[in-house]
Design an enzyme around this catalytic site. Structure first.
Site, PDB file in Angstrom:
ATOM      1  N   LYS A 244      36.971  31.770  25.638  1.00 62.75           N
ATOM      2  CA  LYS A 244      35.847  31.885  26.564  1.00 62.75           C
ATOM      3  C   LYS A 244      34.975  30.615  26.546  1.00 62.75           C
ATOM      4  CE  LYS A 244      35.991  36.921  26.345  1.00 62.75           C
ATOM      5  NZ  LYS A 244      35.223  38.185  26.146  1.00 62.75           N
TER       6      LYS A 244
ATOM      7  N   TYR B 155      38.372  41.064  35.183  1.00 59.51           N
ATOM      8  CA  TYR B 155      37.590  42.145  34.560  1.00 59.51           C
ATOM      9  C   TYR B 155      37.384  43.340  35.484  1.00 59.51           C
ATOM     10  CZ  TYR B 155      36.704  39.221  30.489  1.00 59.51           C
ATOM     11  OH  TYR B 155      36.843  38.471  29.347  1.00 59.51           O
TER      12      TYR B 155
ATOM     13  N   PHE C 171      27.054  45.586  32.607  1.00 59.30           N
ATOM     14  CA  PHE C 171      27.259  44.196  32.182  1.00 59.30           C
ATOM     15  C   PHE C 171      28.237  43.424  33.073  1.00 59.30           C
ATOM     16  CE2 PHE C 171      30.231  46.704  29.489  1.00 59.30           C
ATOM     17  CZ  PHE C 171      31.440  46.058  29.754  1.00 59.30           C
TER      18      PHE C 171
ATOM     19  N   ARG D  58      45.304  41.386  19.503  1.00 52.34           N
ATOM     20  CA  ARG D  58      44.059  42.173  19.509  1.00 52.34           C
ATOM     21  C   ARG D  58      43.469  42.250  18.097  1.00 52.34           C
ATOM     22  NH1 ARG D  58      41.119  43.761  23.991  1.00 52.34           N
ATOM     23  NH2 ARG D  58      40.609  45.759  23.034  1.00 52.34           N
TER      24      ARG D  58
ATOM     25  N   THR E 264      35.250  44.085  19.735  1.00 52.10           N
ATOM     26  CA  THR E 264      34.492  43.471  20.834  1.00 52.10           C
ATOM     27  C   THR E 264      33.157  42.893  20.364  1.00 52.10           C
ATOM     28  OG1 THR E 264      35.479  45.116  22.308  1.00 52.10           O
ATOM     29  CG2 THR E 264      33.562  43.895  23.138  1.00 52.10           C
TER      30      THR E 264
ATOM     31  N   ARG F 135      36.664  36.875  16.220  1.00 51.01           N
ATOM     32  CA  ARG F 135      35.326  37.246  16.674  1.00 51.01           C
ATOM     33  C   ARG F 135      34.337  37.340  15.513  1.00 51.01           C
ATOM     34  NH1 ARG F 135      37.315  41.615  21.217  1.00 51.01           N
ATOM     35  NH2 ARG F 135      37.261  40.222  23.031  1.00 51.01           N
TER      36      ARG F 135
ATOM     37  N   ASN G   1      31.909  36.535  22.753  1.00 51.27           N
ATOM     38  CA  ASN G   1      32.739  36.864  21.593  1.00 51.27           C
ATOM     39  C   ASN G   1      34.009  36.011  21.534  1.00 51.27           C
ATOM     40  OD1 ASN G   1      34.081  38.000  23.692  1.00 51.27           O
ATOM     41  ND2 ASN G   1      33.911  40.108  23.010  1.00 51.27           N
TER      42      ASN G   1
ATOM     43  N   HIS H 203      39.401  36.431  24.651  1.00 57.36           N
ATOM     44  CA  HIS H 203      39.912  37.623  25.319  1.00 57.36           C
ATOM     45  C   HIS H 203      41.373  37.795  24.923  1.00 57.36           C
ATOM     46  CE1 HIS H 203      41.047  40.515  28.426  1.00 57.36           C
ATOM     47  NE2 HIS H 203      42.156  39.805  28.524  1.00 57.36           N
TER      48      HIS H 203
ATOM     49  N   GLU I 203      47.523  40.523  33.699  1.00 60.49           N
ATOM     50  CA  GLU I 203      46.707  39.336  33.451  1.00 60.49           C
ATOM     51  C   GLU I 203      47.557  38.056  33.421  1.00 60.49           C
ATOM     52  OE1 GLU I 203      44.477  40.481  29.932  1.00 60.49           O
ATOM     53  OE2 GLU I 203      43.451  42.075  31.048  1.00 60.49           O
TER      54      GLU I 203
HETATM   55  P1  IDP Z   1      37.446  43.563  24.833  1.00 62.51           P
HETATM   56  O1  IDP Z   1      37.264  42.131  25.263  1.00 62.51           O
HETATM   57  O2  IDP Z   1      37.335  43.719  23.342  1.00 62.51           O
HETATM   58  O3  IDP Z   1      38.683  44.200  25.410  1.00 62.51           O
HETATM   59  P2  IDP Z   1      35.925  45.092  26.786  1.00 62.51           P
HETATM   60  O4  IDP Z   1      35.195  46.353  26.500  1.00 62.51           O
HETATM   61  O5  IDP Z   1      37.167  45.169  27.603  1.00 62.51           O
HETATM   62  O6  IDP Z   1      36.180  44.377  25.378  1.00 62.51           O
HETATM   63  O7  IDP Z   1      34.895  44.131  27.502  1.00 62.51           O
HETATM   64  C1  IDP Z   1      35.311  42.935  28.117  1.00 62.51           C
HETATM   65  C2  IDP Z   1      34.311  41.859  27.801  1.00 62.51           C
HETATM   66  O8  IDP Z   1      33.051  42.197  28.392  1.00 62.51           O
HETATM   67  C3  IDP Z   1      33.983  41.701  26.298  1.00 62.51           C
HETATM   68  O9  IDP Z   1      34.935  40.923  25.611  1.00 62.51           O
HETATM   69  C4  IDP Z   1      32.624  41.050  26.354  1.00 62.51           C
HETATM   70  O10 IDP Z   1      32.701  39.653  26.661  1.00 62.51           O
HETATM   71  C5  IDP Z   1      31.985  41.772  27.547  1.00 62.51           C
HETATM   72  N1  IDP Z   1      31.235  42.972  27.131  1.00 62.51           N
HETATM   73  C6  IDP Z   1      31.742  44.153  26.690  1.00 62.51           C
HETATM   74  N2  IDP Z   1      30.772  45.042  26.410  1.00 62.51           N
HETATM   75  C7  IDP Z   1      29.614  44.416  26.686  1.00 62.51           C
HETATM   76  C8  IDP Z   1      28.230  44.801  26.597  1.00 62.51           C
HETATM   77  O11 IDP Z   1      27.889  45.922  26.200  1.00 62.51           O
HETATM   78  N3  IDP Z   1      27.321  43.861  26.972  1.00 62.51           N
HETATM   79  C9  IDP Z   1      27.655  42.624  27.414  1.00 62.51           C
HETATM   80  N4  IDP Z   1      28.934  42.221  27.511  1.00 62.51           N
HETATM   81  C10 IDP Z   1      29.905  43.093  27.149  1.00 62.51           C
HETATM   82 MG    MG Z   2      39.173  44.783  27.340  1.00 66.82          MG
END
Ligand code: IDP
Ligand code: MG
Length: 140
Positions: free
Chosen positions: A10, A50, A58, A86, A92, A103, A113, A116, A127
């Protein structure tokens, strides 16, 4: 099972000079790098990446952030690649990620974080196709 998965460093990972460190972890783990790109996602690409989060509070922030500056997109191949990537990425929210995960080591907050990683076979295929076209097909 030999799998392919999609990964993305990212914007804050690229800005902070973590490209080599992060890609190196996947190389040292034994994965093959099949494709690699330094690119800036358009708003549309970010929205498609996304898609599953559309409507969440968000979502707009996430799309703006991920398309704000260059990212590194790449595809790896190897045994159990999807779940292993993963695990290597970690939870996350970096504060909840296990020590030694990417992370936990480099994440700033739940949005920034650092990495991805596709979360399933379907996501990986979708993807990879979105960012690298034909590579989504295992026999190419
Ligand atoms: P992941 O990346 O671990 O699969 P997801 O829930 O799919 O997590 O969320 C995608 C991305 O959205 C996260 O990696 C993060 O950058 C962002 N994100 C997820 N939850 C939040 C939140 O509660 N606030 C702000 N950004 C979030
Ligand atoms: Mg995800």
């Amino acid at each position: 099972m030999i799998e392919r998965t999609f990964l993305m460093i990212k914007p804050e990972g690229v800005e902070r000079g973590l490209i080599g460190e992060i890609i190196g972890r996947f190389e040292r783990k034994g994965f093959k790098i099949l494709a690699l790109n330094l690119t800036r996602l358009s708003r549309e690409q970010a929205e498609r990446q996304y898609e599953e989060h559309r409507g969440k509070d968000f979502f707009n922030d996430l799309v703006s952030y991920i398309s704000s500056a260059p990212v590194v997109t790449f595809v790896i191949e190897g045994e159990n690649a999807i779940a292993t990537a993963r695990e290597m990425a970690g939870a996350t929210d970096p504060r909840q990620a296990r020590p030694g995960t990417i992370r936990a080591d480099y994440g700033i907050d739940v949005q920034r974080n650092v990495i991805h990683a596709s979360d399933s076979e379907d996501s990986a295929r979708r993807e990879i196709a979105l960012h690298f076209g034909d590579l989504a097909n295992e026999d190419e």
